[in-house]
Every structure is written in structure tokens, then in C-alpha cells.
Design an enzyme around this catalytic site. Structure first.
Site, short mmCIF file in Angstrom:
data_model
loop_
_atom_site.label_atom_id
_atom_site.label_comp_id
_atom_site.label_asym_id
_atom_site.label_seq_id
_atom_site.Cartn_x
_atom_site.Cartn_y
_atom_site.Cartn_z
N ALA A 95 2.64 11.59 -0.08
CA ALA A 95 2.59 10.83 -1.33
C ALA A 95 1.65 11.57 -2.28
O ALA A 95 0.45 11.34 -2.28
CB ALA A 95 2.11 9.41 -1.09
N LYS A 136 12.49 13.50 -3.79
CA LYS A 136 12.71 12.79 -2.53
C LYS A 136 14.05 13.16 -1.93
O LYS A 136 14.19 13.32 -0.71
CB LYS A 136 12.61 11.28 -2.74
N ALA A 138 12.18 1.02 -0.65
CA ALA A 138 12.21 0.65 -2.06
C ALA A 138 10.79 0.77 -2.61
O ALA A 138 9.92 1.35 -1.97
CB ALA A 138 12.74 -0.77 -2.20
#
Length: 259
Positions: free
Chosen positions: A33, A117, A141
């Protein structure tokens, strides 16, 4: 009780450094991340390119480490939902574990987070298939939870680029961070038997304006960024399906009796 926890720092741009860190591990969770050092853009094209390279390094290191048997890669629902418009008057197109975002659409709309991604996940699958590494991927999500969005603003802002279109297309979904962790643990545990391929992970699809406004308030975003003005918007509606993950996580437990 003896404490066997060991913290090792490795360089993500150095495969040998990663191999050394992975020695003795039986499995790897790759949950990268990245953050925007400027704290402004949310996610840039250059950050996307770096993250793809990091994924390739991690997967190569996994393949080189004899002790590693399984890898769970955290992708994103954004890697699945950005589709070219589908004209269908009879059925609602379904986005599920077999769906991939359109690369050309992501480039055209500058959806760098979604593009990254998707490219990173495809790179992970390519290396896993080439090197015989057992891999599963989870596509969450928008991750929510107590203060989660405020602690991880880069990913939140980046994911919500194009939020109005997601909302009006029926594709704006959220998932609690605890559910994401449970999904990772379940998939990893089941990889020797029932878990395989990709898994879409979400709790709730934002359908009502009140829900969209609440989400905007929770993450500190102007509600217009999500709700917008629907008066002149006519977009294809989709349906999200996480049936594959639900079947895995909530399948009946079989009980056997000994005679």
C-alpha cells in the site's frame, strides 16, 4: 512461552534482500500500500509503475525461496470494475472473480491506482505460473473501519478517483478491514484444498444517496465527489458478485463420527 516473532527489514527493489527476509517462511502475504510523499495527488502514474516492479520482485523472491509454499496477493476491486460500456437491454453485466478492468480505459481516464492493481496482479499471476508458485489473489473493495481511511488516505483517495461513475454504475462497494483480514486468513488456510484463483471481497454496495453521503462524511470527502448530479448521467448498471469468497468462508463444516 518463547517469543518467536522476528522483524526483518528488506529492500523491495532488491530481490536478494527479499529472499533473505523470506528464508524459513512457509507463506507470504503481499499487501503493498504505497503512500504519496507529497500527500496531494493520492496516487500517480510513477507510483503505479514502482508498485508493479515491487510485485515482480516479491513474486520472484517467493519463487526463489524453497521454504515458501503459498502466497496470497492483495489486489483491489478496482482491478475488476473499470469496464468499457456494455450495451445490453436484457441482462445486467456481472463483475466477479473473472473480470478485469480495461487497461485502455484506465489509461484514458488516468485511473492509475486501478491500472497499477490490474498490472501488478497480472504480473503476479504470470510469475506464479512460470515458476510453479501456488498463488491466490484477493480483490477488496474500498477498505473501511474505525479511522482506517484517515490512517491510509493515499489508498482511499486513489481508489475513489472516478467515484461518481462507480456509484451510478452500481460498483461503489466497501468492506470492513476486519473482513479483509479474515478473508486473507481463510484463503491462505484453504489453499491446499479449496482455495484457488481470484476472490472479490466486499461487505456492502452503496446504492442509496444517503449511504453515499454517509461514506463521504466518514472519509472527509465532499459528498459531490461521490453523489454528483445524476440528472444528465446515463450509465451501464452492473452487478457485483462475491459468491466465490462467500462459498469458501461460510461453507458448512462436515462432522465425522467414529464407530
Amino acid at each position: 512461552m518463547r517469543n518467536n516473532l522476528e522483524i526483518i527489514i528488506a529492500k523491495l527493489n532488491d530481490v536478494d534482500s527479499l529472499v533473505k527476509a523470506f528464508e524459513g517462511c512457509r507463506g507470504i502475504f503481499h499487501t503493498s500500500a504505497f503512500t504519496d510523499p507529497a500527500g496531494l495527488s493520492g496516487y500517480t502514474k510513477s507510483m503505479a509503475e514502482i508498485e508493479v516492479n515491487v510485485t515482480e520482485n516479491v513474486m520472484e523472491a517467493c519463487a526463489r525461496t524453497p521454504s515458501i509454499k503459498r502466497c496470497v496477493f492483495t489486489s483491489s476491486l478496482a482491478a475488476c470494475i473499470w469496464q468499457d460500456n456494455v450495451n445490453s437491454d436484457l441482462t445486467t453485466p456481472i463483475i466477479n472473480h473473472g473480470s478485469w478492468s480495461s487497461e485502455s480505459l484506465c489509461i484514458d481516464k488516468k485511473l492509475w491506482y486501478a491500472l497499477d492493481k490490474m498490472r501488478a496482479e497480472k504480473a503476479a499471476w504470470r510469475i506464479a505460473n512460470e515458476r510453479g508458485l501456488k498463488l491466490t489473489t484477493i480483490c477488496p473493495a474500498l477498505i473501511t473501519g474505525p479511522e482506517f481511511c484517515h490512517r491510509n488516505p493515499t489508498a482511499t483517495i486513489a481508489y475513489l478517483k472516478g467515484a461518481q461513475k462507480m456509484y451510478f454504475n452500481g460498483l461503489l462497494a466497501t468492506v470492513d478491514v476486519k473482513k479483509v483480514a479474515e478473508a486473507h486468513a481463510c484463503v491462505f488456510k484453504e489453499m491446499n484444498e479449496n482455495a484457488y484463483g481470484r476472490y472479490i471481497c466486499f461487505d456492502n454496495v452503496i446504492d442509496a444517496q444517503s449511504e453515499a453521503e454517509k461514506l463521504a462524511k466518514d472519509i472527509g470527502m465532499p459528498k459531490e465527489k461521490i453523489c454528483g448530479d445524476a440528472s444528465n448521467i446515463s450509465l451501464q448498471r452492473y452487478e457485483l458478485s462475491n459468491n466465490k469468497l462467500c462459498r469458501l468462508m461460510f461453507r458448512p463444516i462436515r462432522c465425522f463420527s467414529e464407530n
